[in-house]
Design a protein around this motif. Structure first.
Motif, PDB file in Angstrom:
ATOM      1  N   ALA A   1       2.360   1.701  -3.850  1.00 31.02           N
ATOM      2  CA  ALA A   1       1.045   2.032  -4.520  1.00 31.02           C
ATOM      3  C   ALA A   1       1.530   3.549  -4.531  1.00 31.02           C
ATOM      4  O   ALA A   1       0.820   4.361  -5.257  1.00 31.02           O
ATOM      5  CB  ALA A   1       0.061   1.675  -4.106  1.00 31.02           C
ATOM      6  N   VAL A   2       0.926   4.133  -2.540  1.00 33.19           N
ATOM      7  CA  VAL A   2       0.457   5.371  -2.601  1.00 33.19           C
ATOM      8  C   VAL A   2       2.322   6.855  -3.318  1.00 33.19           C
ATOM      9  O   VAL A   2       1.904   7.322  -4.493  1.00 33.19           O
ATOM     10  CB  VAL A   2       0.750   5.600  -1.384  1.00 33.19           C
ATOM     11  CG1 VAL A   2       0.725   7.266  -0.802  1.00 33.19           C
ATOM     12  CG2 VAL A   2      -0.942   5.337  -0.957  1.00 33.19           C
ATOM     13  N   LEU A   3       3.274   6.343  -3.167  1.00 27.93           N
ATOM     14  CA  LEU A   3       4.026   6.585  -4.029  1.00 27.93           C
ATOM     15  C   LEU A   3       4.547   6.789  -5.122  1.00 27.93           C
ATOM     16  O   LEU A   3       4.812   7.773  -5.670  1.00 27.93           O
ATOM     17  CB  LEU A   3       5.583   5.995  -3.373  1.00 27.93           C
ATOM     18  CG  LEU A   3       5.620   6.024  -1.438  1.00 27.93           C
ATOM     19  CD1 LEU A   3       7.073   5.339  -1.157  1.00 27.93           C
ATOM     20  CD2 LEU A   3       6.460   7.339  -1.247  1.00 27.93           C
TER      21      LEU A   3
ATOM     22  N   TYR B   1       3.353  10.370  -9.503  1.00 27.45           N
ATOM     23  CA  TYR B   1       3.354  10.357 -11.031  1.00 27.45           C
ATOM     24  C   TYR B   1       2.777  11.507 -11.097  1.00 27.45           C
ATOM     25  O   TYR B   1       2.636  12.160 -12.073  1.00 27.45           O
ATOM     26  CB  TYR B   1       1.971   8.791 -11.621  1.00 27.45           C
ATOM     27  CG  TYR B   1       1.639   9.324 -12.406  1.00 27.45           C
ATOM     28  CD1 TYR B   1       1.767   8.992 -13.666  1.00 27.45           C
ATOM     29  CD2 TYR B   1       0.165   9.709 -12.067  1.00 27.45           C
ATOM     30  CE1 TYR B   1       0.851   9.611 -14.977  1.00 27.45           C
ATOM     31  CE2 TYR B   1      -1.106   9.961 -13.692  1.00 27.45           C
ATOM     32  CZ  TYR B   1      -0.433   9.526 -14.968  1.00 27.45           C
ATOM     33  OH  TYR B   1      -0.907   9.636 -16.248  1.00 27.45           O
TER      34      TYR B   1
ATOM     35  N   ALA C   1       1.067  -1.772   0.165  1.00 35.42           N
ATOM     36  CA  ALA C   1       0.035   0.374   0.031  1.00 35.42           C
ATOM     37  C   ALA C   1       0.766   1.475   0.180  1.00 35.42           C
ATOM     38  O   ALA C   1       0.559   2.612  -0.786  1.00 35.42           O
ATOM     39  CB  ALA C   1      -0.731  -0.499   1.303  1.00 35.42           C
ATOM     40  N   ALA C   2       1.934   1.191   1.078  1.00 36.51           N
ATOM     41  CA  ALA C   2       2.394   2.297   0.828  1.00 36.51           C
ATOM     42  C   ALA C   2       3.529   2.215  -0.387  1.00 36.51           C
ATOM     43  O   ALA C   2       3.705   3.728  -0.316  1.00 36.51           O
ATOM     44  CB  ALA C   2       3.422   2.199   1.852  1.00 36.51           C
TER      45      ALA C   2
ATOM     46  N   VAL D   1       1.438   6.938  -7.043  1.00 40.41           N
ATOM     47  CA  VAL D   1       0.776   7.606  -7.565  1.00 40.41           C
ATOM     48  C   VAL D   1       1.763   8.970  -6.915  1.00 40.41           C
ATOM     49  O   VAL D   1       0.810  10.539  -7.566  1.00 40.41           O
ATOM     50  CB  VAL D   1      -0.610   7.303  -6.969  1.00 40.41           C
ATOM     51  CG1 VAL D   1      -1.347   8.570  -6.620  1.00 40.41           C
ATOM     52  CG2 VAL D   1      -1.369   6.179  -7.012  1.00 40.41           C
ATOM     53  N   VAL D   2       2.225   9.207  -6.225  1.00 47.05           N
ATOM     54  CA  VAL D   2       2.119  10.843  -5.219  1.00 47.05           C
ATOM     55  C   VAL D   2       3.809  10.886  -6.949  1.00 47.05           C
ATOM     56  O   VAL D   2       3.383  11.873  -7.468  1.00 47.05           O
ATOM     57  CB  VAL D   2       2.870  10.679  -3.867  1.00 47.05           C
ATOM     58  CG1 VAL D   2       3.515  11.717  -4.159  1.00 47.05           C
ATOM     59  CG2 VAL D   2       1.331  10.796  -3.060  1.00 47.05           C
TER      60      VAL D   2
END
Length: 194
Positions: free
Chosen positions: A176-178, A183, A173-174, A180-181
């Protein structure tokens, strides 16, 4: 789900997959995995699980297609609210189905929410029946094949796999968040440079 499959066997797998395929929110993937796990531990036959799941998926989606084709938009708008299919969502899904056609029939099997209304929307959008059946069967075969194979090879190790996966869930999850951020930051930077 394992208790349901243990009690009803192939009929339990088929029943859950069938109702999910024509529009009722139900855990179809979980039923296939539970049936495959039961097969992996010797309680069911994996080919039997895959066959009943495939047939239930195709027949369920075909029933959904007929509901959409014969009942049309008024029927879906009247009863769609019970399964969270609002007119706005229906418009979006129908437009997407019209643009993407057969591809979406296959891909929809792997998308929660879209899987349940796949057949209904194909019927509503007027997709040709033979084309729908062919793509529906392909999507069902891929979907059932993936979950049946994974559950079968997990067999008696499903609890250990779930524990190991839950340990890494926070890391995934971490990451994935990184991603997206990063991008979003990159897109904004490119826009600012223009």
């Amino acid at each position: 789900m394992l208790e349901l499959i243990d009690r009803f066997g192939y009929l339990g797998v088929a029943g859950v997959v069938f109702v999910e395929s024509f529009g009722v929110p139900a855990p179809g993937e979980t039923a296939i995995i539970a049936g495959a796990v039961a097969a992996g531990s010797g309680h069911l036959n994996i080919f039997g699980v895959a066959t009943v799941a495939f047939l239930a998926a195709v027949i369920g989606d075909t029933l959904g297609y007929e509901i959409g084709r014969r009942g049309g938009r008024p029927l879906v708008q009247r009863f769609g609210k019970y399964v969270r299919l609002t007119p706005e969502r229906l418009d979006k899904v129908e437009a997407f189905m019209t643009r993407q056609g057969p591809k979406i029939i296959v891909v929809a099997r792997f998308v929660e929410g879209l899987r349940q209304f796949n057949g209904i929307v194909a019927g509503l959008s007027g997709m040709h029946y033979r084309k729908f059946i062919a793509w529906n069967a392909l999507g069902a075969a891929l979907w059932v094949g993936l979950w049946a194979t994974g559950g079968y090879f997990a067999g008696d190790h499903i609890e250990q796999i779930a524990k190991a996966a839950s340990r890494y869930l926070v890391v995934v999850a971490a990451v994935a968040v990184l991603v997206v951020v990063a991008y979003v930051w990159r897109r904004r930077r490119r826009t600012a440079d223009r």
